[in-house]
Write a protein that holds these residues in place. Structure first.
Motif, PDB file in Angstrom:
ATOM      1  N   ALA A  37      30.699  47.145  59.799  1.00  0.00           N
ATOM      2  CA  ALA A  37      29.369  47.742  59.669  1.00  0.00           C
ATOM      3  C   ALA A  37      29.320  49.191  60.122  1.00  0.00           C
ATOM      4  N   ASP A  38      30.329  49.645  60.849  1.00  0.00           N
ATOM      5  CA  ASP A  38      30.327  51.015  61.356  1.00  0.00           C
ATOM      6  C   ASP A  38      30.294  52.014  60.191  1.00  0.00           C
ATOM      7  N   ARG A  39      29.342  52.938  60.220  1.00  0.00           N
ATOM      8  CA  ARG A  39      29.157  53.856  59.090  1.00  0.00           C
ATOM      9  C   ARG A  39      30.135  55.030  59.112  1.00  0.00           C
ATOM     10  N   GLN A  47      23.439  44.904  57.728  1.00  0.00           N
ATOM     11  CA  GLN A  47      23.868  43.517  57.930  1.00  0.00           C
ATOM     12  C   GLN A  47      25.077  43.198  57.065  1.00  0.00           C
ATOM     13  N   LEU A  48      25.926  42.344  57.598  1.00  0.00           N
ATOM     14  CA  LEU A  48      27.039  41.799  56.832  1.00  0.00           C
ATOM     15  C   LEU A  48      26.708  40.350  56.509  1.00  0.00           C
ATOM     16  N   ASN A  65      24.303  41.161  62.198  1.00  0.00           N
ATOM     17  CA  ASN A  65      23.732  42.494  62.326  1.00  0.00           C
ATOM     18  C   ASN A  65      24.829  43.521  62.583  1.00  0.00           C
ATOM     19  N   SER A  66      24.467  44.800  62.499  1.00  0.00           N
ATOM     20  CA  SER A  66      25.471  45.855  62.638  1.00  0.00           C
ATOM     21  C   SER A  66      26.074  45.915  64.036  1.00  0.00           C
ATOM     22  N   ASP A  67      25.421  45.289  65.027  1.00  0.00           N
ATOM     23  CA  ASP A  67      26.014  45.230  66.367  1.00  0.00           C
ATOM     24  C   ASP A  67      26.971  44.060  66.516  1.00  0.00           C
TER      25      ASP A  67
END
Length: 269
Positions: A37-39, A47-48, A65-67
């Motif tokens: 998820a890291d941009r 979200q994945l 979630n991205s975290d």
């Protein structure tokens, strides 16, 4: 191992979609989800989503979630899944079974029944979830509801005047919410329209949140502020939300495939 993915979004809320229904893939873990998820160093997403075989429904949708944290529901992702699947389906999520179907301009999702009891949010202690006697600076007397995941909703005159980037994380992580919370600030435009901004648990400020739109709409309906079908306008665009007499929340809106690609699993594991 090289893994194929599809990148999609719903009103700018974006997803990495991985399909394990017919192709064996390594098991997803929070660290891998966070890395993907890291941009900057990954593919990048809010979200994945992992689709898996399931005995209790047509298939299962897992949401990270991205975290890296796994969560119960995501309305925008559900519309993207409907588009990717290409046919009506019953889908198992950690928040319950939802029904989805693609439409000519996006997708329609039956998100199930809202839950208003304080134990369903959950809250740390009992209180009236429709008129909560709590506040954080300019945000006071919210409502809370679980629509597959937990939301707290504040009605304000001007959603753009709220420093949600500051108050959002404070409220999300307040001890009142032992499982953290999604934070919504909403303004009533008229009986058929709501404006909304969302601080999403484990993500941050987001262009759109489907469950947030559902939560805000049903709370506004329960408070008598709007009719039983409304348009919710988020920074990314509009969603149609209806709360039926059968106590079901119906959400309709667009979903889009952005691109497809692949990555080496070992680079993120």
């Amino acid at each position: 191992m090289r893994i194929s993915f599809t990148k999609m979004h719903g009103l700018g809320n974006d997803f990495i979609m991985l399909d394990r229904r017919e192709t064996a893939l390594p098991a997803m873990t929070p660290p891998v989800a966070k890395a993907l998820a890291d941009r900057t160093t990954g593919i990048g997403c809010d979200q994945l989503i992992v689709l898996e075989p399931c005995d209790s429904a047509d298939f299962r949708m897992r949401i990270f979630n991205s975290d890296g944290g796994e969560v119960e529901a995501c309305g925008n992702a559900a519309r993207a899944v409907a588009l990717l699947h290409g046919a009506p389906a019953r889908v198992q999520t950690d928040g319950g079974v939802i029904a989805l179907e693609p439409t000519t301009d996006g997708a329609r999702v039956d998100m199930g029944e809202p839950r208003f009891d304080w134990t369903d949010i959950p809250l740390a202690y009992a209180m009236d979830t429709l008129a909560m006697p709590v506040g954080w600076e300019m945000l006071e007397n919210p409502s809370a509801v679980n629509v597959g995941n937990p939301h707290v909703i504040f009605f304000v005159d001007d959603i753009d005047a709220v420093p949600l980037d500051i108050l959002g994380p404070q409220i999300e992580n307040d001890p009142l919410f032992p499982e953290r919370i999604n934070v919504n600030v909403a303004s009533i435009v008229n009986r058929e329209a709501i404006r909304l901004r969302v601080w999403e648990r484990g993500v941050g400020l987001t262009r759109a949140c489907g469950t947030g739109a559902c939560a805000t709409a049903v709370v506004a309906m329960k408070r008598g502020l709007v009719d039983r079908k409304v348009t919710v306008t988020l920074p990314g665009g509009d969603l149609s939300i209806e709360w039926t007499e059968a106590d079901r929340i119906l959400m309709a809106g667009p979903a889009t495939e952005s691109f497809r690609g692949s990555f080496e699993w070992d680079q993120f594991a």
